[in-house]
Design a protein around this motif. Structure first.
Motif, short mmCIF file in Angstrom:
data_model
loop_
_atom_site.label_atom_id
_atom_site.label_comp_id
_atom_site.label_asym_id
_atom_site.label_seq_id
_atom_site.Cartn_x
_atom_site.Cartn_y
_atom_site.Cartn_z
N GLY A 171 42.96 37.49 37.40
CA GLY A 171 41.62 37.52 37.98
C GLY A 171 40.67 38.36 37.17
N LEU A 245 42.75 29.95 41.22
CA LEU A 245 42.48 30.51 39.90
C LEU A 245 42.42 29.43 38.83
CD1 LEU A 245 44.74 33.70 39.94
CD2 LEU A 245 42.27 33.58 40.24
N THR A 306 38.02 34.94 42.16
CA THR A 306 39.06 35.97 42.14
C THR A 306 39.07 36.85 43.38
OG1 THR A 306 37.55 37.46 40.94
CG2 THR A 306 39.00 36.04 39.63
#
Length: 409
Positions: A171, A245, A306
């Motif tokens: 992230g 992600l 994130t």
């Protein structure tokens, strides 16, 4: 006292960063596992220096639990296959240049067939080491034993000391990528209100092209994070985290490509203007504001992707929506002014239209609704793949059961 407190804070911050560094964590874990496997092998193996065990542990103990398990199986498989080949050759022929060549050839071919992947050379290495000693059988099974010790220690090491989940690290990498893209887009935006030389515009193009390397680095960090979510008992929603992600990085990668094209258009426009201002004042200001809001939206998108809790995600989504609205308002103003310029100077209408089209693509990619659809499509695809995999395994089990029943009958 204040200095001591500040020093402890700095030390604590340094330790926290080291714990989140995959290289540091992997170094400590590999060293500990290799040393432990050597101690165990000294007690169980007849070899005076059983270095195969720590070597195997070094190769087996990966940065994630999933990669550790898969690597262990391939490593043990490669050594056992190499040992069996060496024993077979030792029974038929001795060690000579042509028998060594045959052993290497057979080992490499069989290694491909048994799918040990990166450990194909290990098959040949094991066969050569075993074939080159006098007591082939004793050395062969000692090598297998040491390999098993290293693999078992490595797997137990990761089972009892589960590796970290690298989602936060991935992230951070995604957010850093978004911020680098923002800075580049801000530099591009500043050039619209001036008369940049072609060399300066070309430098922006080179910076945009270098984003490909940044995307590749983030992709590597994300692959590690995805592996750390697989088979990890501490993770309950690994599929969702990984897909969020991955789709976020895919979006940023597309935006990086469009940003590179935008920088190329800017370079072409600088060539046509030959030192003059790229755009008249009002059109330049409108396009500059469009690019600035779009640059801020890139960072908000990275934070949204994130975010680990709902409050942060909602705040980032609200901020992203506001920046996209402001960018579209400025974009419409810029479109009207660029249209007037194109009518007055038709020779450059392609470049003006390209500027708008490239900004539109970035805004569309960052739109939360577009992202929601992309996320659901990817989740559906992953779920279908899992379902199909389970169905194939179930069908295979049924066919095996049917074959056994027919054989018994």
């Amino acid at each position: 006292m204040a200095r001591d407190g500040g020093g402890r804070d700095r030390v604590g911050g340094l330790l926290a960063r080291l714990r989140r560094d995959p290289f540091v964590v992997q170094t400590v874990r590999s060293t500990a596992a290799a040393t432990l496997s050597y101690v165990v092998a000294l007690r169980l193996s007849s070899e005076p220096v059983p270095l195969t065990a720590p070597l195997t542990a070094l190769l087996v103990v990966q940065v994630t639990l999933y990669s550790t398990l898969t690597t262990s199986l391939r490593r043990v498989n490669s050594v056992v296959v190499g040992v069996l080949i060496a024993i077979a050759f030792s029974v038929v022929v001795g060690l000579s240049w042509w028998s060594l060549a045959l052993v290497i050839l057979a080992s490499l071919l069989v290694g491909r067939l048994v799918r040990v992947e990166e450990f194909v050379p290990e098959v040949a290495i094991s066969a050569m080491l075993v074939l080159g000693v006098t007591q082939v059988s004793d050395t062969a099974w000692d090598r297998v034993l040491e390999t098993l010790i290293g693999a078992v220690v490595g797997m137990l090491f990761n089972l009892f000391l589960v590796p970290p989940v690298w989602v936060d690290t991935a992230g951070d990498s995604i957010e850093d990528l978004a911020r680098r893209m923002r800075l580049l887009l801000l530099d591009v935006a500043d050039e619209f209100t001036g008369a940049p030389p072609v060399e300066q515009a070309a430098e922006r193009l080179h910076e945009a092209r270098r984003l490909d390397n940044d995307v590749a680095d983030v992709d590597g960090a994300l692959r590690t994070a995805e592996d750390s979510l697989r088979l990890n008992p501490r993770v309950k929603e690994g599929l969702l985290h990984g897909v969020v992600l991955r789709t976020g990085l895919d979006t940023l990668e597309i935006c990086a490509v469009v940003l590179r094209v935008l920088a190329r258009t800017l370079t072409d426009l600088a060539k046509h203007r030959a030192g003059d201002a790229l755009l008249p004042d009002r059109a330049a200001l409108a396009f500059r504001e469009t690019a600035q809001y779009t640059a801020d939206a890139l960072v908000s998108f990275g934070v949204l992707v994130t975010a680990r809790d709902s409050e942060d995600a909602e705040a980032a989504e609200a901020r992203l929506a506001g920046e996209l609205r402001a960018a579209r308002v400025c974009r419409d103003d810029a479109a009207e002014r660029l249209l007037a310029l194109a009518l007055a100077d038709p020779g450059r209408w392609q470049l003006y239209g390209a500027l708008l089209a490239e900004v539109d693509r970035i805004l569309d990619e960052l739109d939360p609704e577009h992202r929601g659809r992309r996320l659901m499509e990817e989740l559906d695809r992953r779920v279908r793949e899992r379902r199909d995999r389970r169905r194939r395994l179930t069908l295979r089990d049924r066919m095996d059961t049917l074959r056994r029943s027919r054989a018994d009958g």
